[in-house]
Design a protein around this motif. Structure first.
Motif, PDB file in Angstrom:
ATOM      1  N   VAL A  81       0.948  -1.133   0.017  1.00  0.00           N
ATOM      2  CA  VAL A  81      -0.045  -0.041  -0.231  1.00  0.00           C
ATOM      3  C   VAL A  81       0.907   1.094   0.111  1.00  0.00           C
ATOM      4  O   VAL A  81       0.513   2.096  -0.551  1.00  0.00           O
ATOM      5  N   ASP A  82       1.882   1.204   0.714  1.00  0.00           N
ATOM      6  CA  ASP A  82       2.745   2.541   0.710  1.00  0.00           C
ATOM      7  C   ASP A  82       3.272   2.668  -0.723  1.00  0.00           C
ATOM      8  O   ASP A  82       3.592   3.894  -0.945  1.00  0.00           O
ATOM      9  N   ALA A  83       3.871   1.545  -1.068  1.00  0.00           N
ATOM     10  CA  ALA A  83       4.560   1.681  -2.444  1.00  0.00           C
ATOM     11  C   ALA A  83       3.360   2.204  -3.575  1.00  0.00           C
ATOM     12  O   ALA A  83       3.650   3.034  -4.228  1.00  0.00           O
ATOM     13  N   ARG A  84       2.309   1.854  -3.522  1.00  0.00           N
ATOM     14  CA  ARG A  84       1.230   2.089  -4.379  1.00  0.00           C
ATOM     15  C   ARG A  84       0.780   3.486  -4.211  1.00  0.00           C
ATOM     16  O   ARG A  84       0.568   4.511  -5.373  1.00  0.00           O
ATOM     17  N   LEU A  85       0.732   3.966  -3.039  1.00  0.00           N
ATOM     18  CA  LEU A  85       0.350   5.607  -2.670  1.00  0.00           C
ATOM     19  C   LEU A  85       1.289   6.338  -3.364  1.00  0.00           C
ATOM     20  O   LEU A  85       0.842   7.338  -3.939  1.00  0.00           O
ATOM     21  N   LEU A  86       2.641   6.149  -3.065  1.00  0.00           N
ATOM     22  CA  LEU A  86       3.646   6.855  -3.858  1.00  0.00           C
ATOM     23  C   LEU A  86       3.398   7.213  -5.219  1.00  0.00           C
ATOM     24  O   LEU A  86       3.498   8.029  -5.537  1.00  0.00           O
ATOM     25  N   VAL A  87       3.223   6.094  -5.843  1.00  0.00           N
ATOM     26  CA  VAL A  87       3.289   6.145  -7.423  1.00  0.00           C
ATOM     27  C   VAL A  87       1.660   6.764  -7.819  1.00  0.00           C
ATOM     28  O   VAL A  87       1.642   7.456  -8.651  1.00  0.00           O
ATOM     29  N   GLU A  88       0.646   6.359  -7.147  1.00  0.00           N
ATOM     30  CA  GLU A  88      -0.501   6.785  -7.651  1.00  0.00           C
ATOM     31  C   GLU A  88      -0.842   8.281  -7.373  1.00  0.00           C
ATOM     32  O   GLU A  88      -1.225   8.730  -8.108  1.00  0.00           O
ATOM     33  N   VAL A  89      -0.296   8.722  -6.350  1.00  0.00           N
ATOM     34  CA  VAL A  89      -0.392  10.151  -6.064  1.00  0.00           C
ATOM     35  C   VAL A  89       0.428  10.991  -6.645  1.00  0.00           C
ATOM     36  O   VAL A  89       0.276  12.020  -7.212  1.00  0.00           O
ATOM     37  N   HIS A  90       1.656  10.490  -7.087  1.00  0.00           N
ATOM     38  CA  HIS A  90       2.446  11.292  -8.147  1.00  0.00           C
ATOM     39  C   HIS A  90       1.785  11.357  -9.420  1.00  0.00           C
ATOM     40  O   HIS A  90       1.949  12.364 -10.037  1.00  0.00           O
ATOM     41  N   ALA A  91       1.257  10.273  -9.772  1.00  0.00           N
ATOM     42  CA  ALA A  91       0.647  10.096 -11.277  1.00  0.00           C
ATOM     43  C   ALA A  91      -0.503  11.138 -11.544  1.00  0.00           C
ATOM     44  O   ALA A  91      -0.309  12.061 -12.144  1.00  0.00           O
ATOM     45  N   ASN A 146       4.765   8.356 -16.731  1.00  0.00           N
ATOM     46  CA  ASN A 146       6.041   7.696 -16.657  1.00  0.00           C
ATOM     47  C   ASN A 146       6.177   6.489 -16.768  1.00  0.00           C
ATOM     48  O   ASN A 146       5.698   5.796 -15.867  1.00  0.00           O
ATOM     49  N   PRO A 147       6.749   6.073 -17.610  1.00  0.00           N
ATOM     50  CA  PRO A 147       7.054   4.547 -18.129  1.00  0.00           C
ATOM     51  C   PRO A 147       7.586   3.933 -17.206  1.00  0.00           C
ATOM     52  O   PRO A 147       7.302   2.560 -16.912  1.00  0.00           O
ATOM     53  N   LEU A 148       8.802   4.468 -16.602  1.00  0.00           N
ATOM     54  CA  LEU A 148       9.518   3.793 -15.429  1.00  0.00           C
ATOM     55  C   LEU A 148       8.403   3.413 -14.253  1.00  0.00           C
ATOM     56  O   LEU A 148       8.522   2.336 -13.758  1.00  0.00           O
ATOM     57  N   LEU A 149       7.771   4.343 -13.891  1.00  0.00           N
ATOM     58  CA  LEU A 149       6.996   4.050 -12.529  1.00  0.00           C
ATOM     59  C   LEU A 149       5.816   3.281 -13.075  1.00  0.00           C
ATOM     60  O   LEU A 149       5.290   2.432 -12.185  1.00  0.00           O
ATOM     61  N   GLU A 150       5.283   3.264 -14.241  1.00  0.00           N
ATOM     62  CA  GLU A 150       4.231   2.104 -14.765  1.00  0.00           C
ATOM     63  C   GLU A 150       5.102   0.837 -14.583  1.00  0.00           C
ATOM     64  O   GLU A 150       4.226  -0.225 -13.957  1.00  0.00           O
ATOM     65  N   THR A 151       6.276   0.712 -14.884  1.00  0.00           N
ATOM     66  CA  THR A 151       6.875  -0.820 -15.001  1.00  0.00           C
ATOM     67  C   THR A 151       7.099  -1.048 -13.408  1.00  0.00           C
ATOM     68  O   THR A 151       6.671  -2.157 -13.109  1.00  0.00           O
ATOM     69  N   PHE A 152       7.497  -0.165 -12.568  1.00  0.00           N
ATOM     70  CA  PHE A 152       7.484  -0.335 -11.038  1.00  0.00           C
ATOM     71  C   PHE A 152       6.191  -0.793 -10.727  1.00  0.00           C
ATOM     72  O   PHE A 152       5.980  -2.002  -9.897  1.00  0.00           O
ATOM     73  N   GLY A 155       4.941  -4.242 -11.297  1.00  0.00           N
ATOM     74  CA  GLY A 155       5.403  -5.342 -10.291  1.00  0.00           C
ATOM     75  C   GLY A 155       4.647  -5.662  -9.047  1.00  0.00           C
ATOM     76  O   GLY A 155       4.872  -6.537  -8.418  1.00  0.00           O
ATOM     77  N   LEU A 156       3.724  -4.790  -8.752  1.00  0.00           N
ATOM     78  CA  LEU A 156       2.957  -4.704  -7.424  1.00  0.00           C
ATOM     79  C   LEU A 156       1.548  -5.273  -7.944  1.00  0.00           C
ATOM     80  O   LEU A 156       0.783  -5.774  -6.922  1.00  0.00           O
ATOM     81  N   ARG A 157       1.315  -5.420  -9.231  1.00  0.00           N
ATOM     82  CA  ARG A 157      -0.074  -5.819  -9.483  1.00  0.00           C
ATOM     83  C   ARG A 157      -0.502  -7.285  -8.946  1.00  0.00           C
ATOM     84  O   ARG A 157      -1.573  -7.409  -8.430  1.00  0.00           O
ATOM     85  N   GLU A 158       0.597  -8.124  -9.028  1.00  0.00           N
ATOM     86  CA  GLU A 158      -0.077  -9.533  -8.487  1.00  0.00           C
ATOM     87  C   GLU A 158      -0.134  -9.483  -7.082  1.00  0.00           C
ATOM     88  O   GLU A 158      -1.227 -10.144  -6.622  1.00  0.00           O
ATOM     89  N   ARG A 159       0.611  -8.790  -6.465  1.00  0.00           N
ATOM     90  CA  ARG A 159       0.407  -8.659  -5.073  1.00  0.00           C
ATOM     91  C   ARG A 159      -0.941  -8.096  -4.506  1.00  0.00           C
ATOM     92  O   ARG A 159      -1.521  -8.545  -3.537  1.00  0.00           O
ATOM     93  N   GLN A 160      -1.257  -7.210  -5.446  1.00  0.00           N
ATOM     94  CA  GLN A 160      -2.240  -6.229  -5.154  1.00  0.00           C
ATOM     95  C   GLN A 160      -3.493  -6.976  -5.438  1.00  0.00           C
ATOM     96  O   GLN A 160      -4.671  -7.081  -4.646  1.00  0.00           O
ATOM     97  N   ARG A 161      -3.569  -7.754  -6.454  1.00  0.00           N
ATOM     98  CA  ARG A 161      -4.781  -8.849  -6.611  1.00  0.00           C
ATOM     99  C   ARG A 161      -4.941  -9.828  -5.684  1.00  0.00           C
ATOM    100  O   ARG A 161      -6.129 -10.008  -5.367  1.00  0.00           O
ATOM    101  N   ARG A 162      -3.711 -10.202  -5.084  1.00  0.00           N
ATOM    102  CA  ARG A 162      -4.223 -11.345  -4.073  1.00  0.00           C
ATOM    103  C   ARG A 162      -4.643 -10.718  -2.917  1.00  0.00           C
ATOM    104  O   ARG A 162      -5.582 -11.189  -1.928  1.00  0.00           O
ATOM    105  N   MET A 163      -4.170  -9.578  -2.538  1.00  0.00           N
ATOM    106  CA  MET A 163      -4.602  -8.768  -1.260  1.00  0.00           C
ATOM    107  C   MET A 163      -6.223  -8.433  -1.444  1.00  0.00           C
ATOM    108  O   MET A 163      -6.829  -8.666  -0.421  1.00  0.00           O
ATOM    109  N   THR A 164      -6.638  -7.716  -2.624  1.00  0.00           N
ATOM    110  CA  THR A 164      -7.923  -7.660  -2.891  1.00  0.00           C
ATOM    111  C   THR A 164      -8.796  -8.851  -2.694  1.00  0.00           C
ATOM    112  O   THR A 164      -9.873  -8.303  -2.173  1.00  0.00           O
ATOM    113  N   ALA A 165      -8.494  -9.947  -3.353  1.00  0.00           N
ATOM    114  CA  ALA A 165      -9.171 -11.210  -3.212  1.00  0.00           C
ATOM    115  C   ALA A 165      -9.520 -11.445  -1.731  1.00  0.00           C
ATOM    116  O   ALA A 165     -10.361 -11.880  -1.482  1.00  0.00           O
ATOM    117  N   HIS A 166      -8.344 -11.478  -1.183  1.00  0.00           N
ATOM    118  CA  HIS A 166      -8.198 -11.877   0.341  1.00  0.00           C
ATOM    119  C   HIS A 166      -9.404 -10.873   1.106  1.00  0.00           C
ATOM    120  O   HIS A 166      -9.914 -11.358   1.841  1.00  0.00           O
TER     121      HIS A 166
END
Length: 217
Positions: A81-91, A146-152, A155-166
């Motif tokens: 969540v911390d990592a996602r917040l940094l990227v989403e808020v910046h975007a 920002n394509p670099l932040l997109e790529t980063f 890398g969180l997508r799979e963990r995000q999906r699993r957390m949301t399903a949980h």
């Protein structure tokens, strides 16, 4: 050789999807035979898939006992969540100053929202919804340009999906709240309210994943 590779790839994808969707929850012990029977295949491609999943950290193999689905680690949800917040808020900060860009982004997000509502109306499952949820958040990251932040972020997508399903397994009724939150976030983006978005998306993520406002789960 190509048939073995194809069967192993299929087994890998199928088992990984079961893990990400929560159908194979953390802490469950499964066997090669169970998956082979489920897929109608031999154990050899399943064994290859298990080895790959172990290397990626999704499984822990125990000879003659089976494969343990590795649970979400202590603190992992907080870190994701911390990592996602940094990227989403910046975007959103990047797009907020350009009315045409933020309006285009909001329109794309609303297309995803329509799919979320349609899925719920048709009785879709949590796995499908978690994929749409991940797509919603990735779309707004892509809007930041920002394509670099997109790529980063990918890398969180799979963990995000699993957390949301949980989270949805814990409380299926919160799907409605998630959709409402997404609609609110979209409105904030369209209005160019980056500060309001930062506050709202932080609250959204922490509520969905049952994280306290100030501490670790």
């Amino acid at each position: 050789m190509s048939k073995l590779y194809s069967a192993a790839e299929l087994a890998y994808r199928e088992v990984k999807e079961l893990i990400l969707s929560g159908e194979l929850p953390g802490g469950e012990l499964i066997s090669e035979g169970e998956i082979a029977t489920r897929m109608g295949s031999s154990r050899t491609p399943v064994r290859e898939a298990f080895l790959r999943l172990e290397a990626e950290g999704w499984m822990r193999l125990y000879p003659k006992r089976g494969a343990l689905i590795v649970p979400v680690a202590d603190g992992e949800a907080e870190h994701v969540v911390d990592a996602r917040l940094l990227v989403e808020v910046h975007a959103v900060e990047a797009v907020a100053a350009t009315p045409r860009a933020r309006e285009a982004l909001a329109a794309t997000l609303r297309e995803n929202l329509a799919q979320q509502r349609e899925l719920v109306a048709s009785g879709g499952d949590a796995a499908q919804f978690s994929a749409l949820d991940a797509d919603f958040h990735r779309t707004l990251v892509r809007g930041g340009g920002n394509p670099l932040l997109e790529t980063f972020y990918d890398g969180l997508r799979e963990r995000q999906r699993r957390m949301t399903a949980h989270s949805l397994a814990r409380d299926p009724e919160q799907i409605t709240k998630i959709i409402e939150d997404h609609a609110h976030l979209t409105n904030l983006i369209e209005a160019g309210d980056a500060d309001g978005f930062a506050s709202a998306v932080r609250r959204h993520m922490r509520e969905v994943h049952a994280l306290g406002e100030g501490g670790r789960r």
